[in-house]
Motif scaffolding. Structure first.
Motif: not given
Length: 305
Positions: A126-128, A136-139
């Motif tokens: 993620p950017a942050s 959330s990134s995994a989804q």
């Protein structure tokens, strides 16, 4: 000399015939006819095409390594890589289904795979780290993998007429795939994790592809796409040169204020961006008093997750 060239080992002859064809092999290699312009042009095109295919197989590897080593995709536009990957995939399927020589489009196979990996990494890192949880990134990554499979199946299955229309659409697609990255570079005054090797390789590859497409295929749609890609890659190259060594403009950073008994400590909320540590100097709580020895400011380092 021709007595040697006409008796080369079979594996060299087979490789030469497979590369430039029987006619040009006999003319250029066996008869050493360097005045055969058509075969010279065709052989140069074949050589460039094979070189581009080999170069394309590693073109985006430095970009992948930069992202993985930094564990960050800072400066890379997700929308730009998504559109660029789709453009590569359309050209790959269009060329394959029209039975073009592999030397005229082979790099698109490798670039499509590498771009897919880069896109997944942009989603994964993620950017942050303060604003986007890992779940959330995994989804998002799972959804991206599923959409990639669906898009690949659709491109392989659509009718030839629709595929030709999609290939024509890669011209504006190339434009829209580069503009987000160009705008992001301009806004940040930095190219972030963008690989200079990848940008330069794309400029050289587009130049060579214009020649090979004209020499071997003569497809105006492909030529127009490569010409536009060359122009936009040159813009990225200029930005790479202009912003080389720059980390970008200093953004305004929110401050988190915590209170202790005698003093306030101000710690930048985005301090993790600087190697995960921030050094803070806390001044004395009150001005010096005559006759009383003051403690110097305390210098300490805090680990911020």
């Amino acid at each position: 000399m021709t007595s040697i060239t006409r008796n080369l080992p079979w594996f060299i002859k087979d490789l030469g015939v497979a590369t430039v064809g029987q006619k040009c092999y006999v003319s250029l290699v066996e008869n050493l006819n360097v005045e055969d312009v058509e075969c010279l042009k065709y052989s140069l095109s074949k050589g460039l095409g094979l070189g581009i295919v080999l170069g394309g197989s590693i073109m985006k590897v430095p970009q992948l390594l930069l992202i993985v080593s930094a564990k960050s995709a800072r400066g890379l536009s997700l929308s730009a890589y998504t559109l660029e990957t789709l453009s590569y995939a359309i050209t790959l399927v269009y060329s394959y289904r029209n039975s073009f020589p592999f030397s005229t489009y082979g790099e698109n196979f490798f670039l499509t795979l590498q771009n897919i990996l880069i896109t997944f990494l942009i989603i994964h890192y993620p950017a942050s780290r303060l604003t986007r949880p890992r779940s959330s990134s995994a989804q998002r990554l799972t959804l991206a993998i599923a959409l990639t499979g669906v898009a690949g199946f659709a491109l392989y299955s659509i009718p030839p007429a629709t595929l030709s229309a999609l290939q024509l659409a890669t011209i504006p697609l190339s434009l829209f795939s580069k503009i987000p990255q160009i705008r992001q570079n301009q806004r940040a005054r930095s190219t972030g994790q963008l690989s200079a090797f990848a940008v330069i390789s794309q400029i050289v590859g587009c130049l060579a592809r214009l020649f090979t497409t004209a020499a071997e295929v003569g497809d105006l749609i492909l030529s127009a796409g490569f010409a536009l890609a060359l122009l936009l890659n040159c813009v990225l190259g200029v930005q790479m040169w202009a912003y080389w060594g720059k980390d970008g403009k200093e953004a305004s950073i929110p401050v988190v204020v915590t209170h202790t008994e005698n003093e306030k400590e101000k710690i930048p909320a985005a301090a993790w961006q600087q190697d995960g540590k921030v050094e803070v100097v806390v001044p004395p709580a009150s001005p010096a008093t005559p006759g009383v020895r003051q403690q110097p400011g305390r210098r300490w380092a805090r680990k911020v997750d």
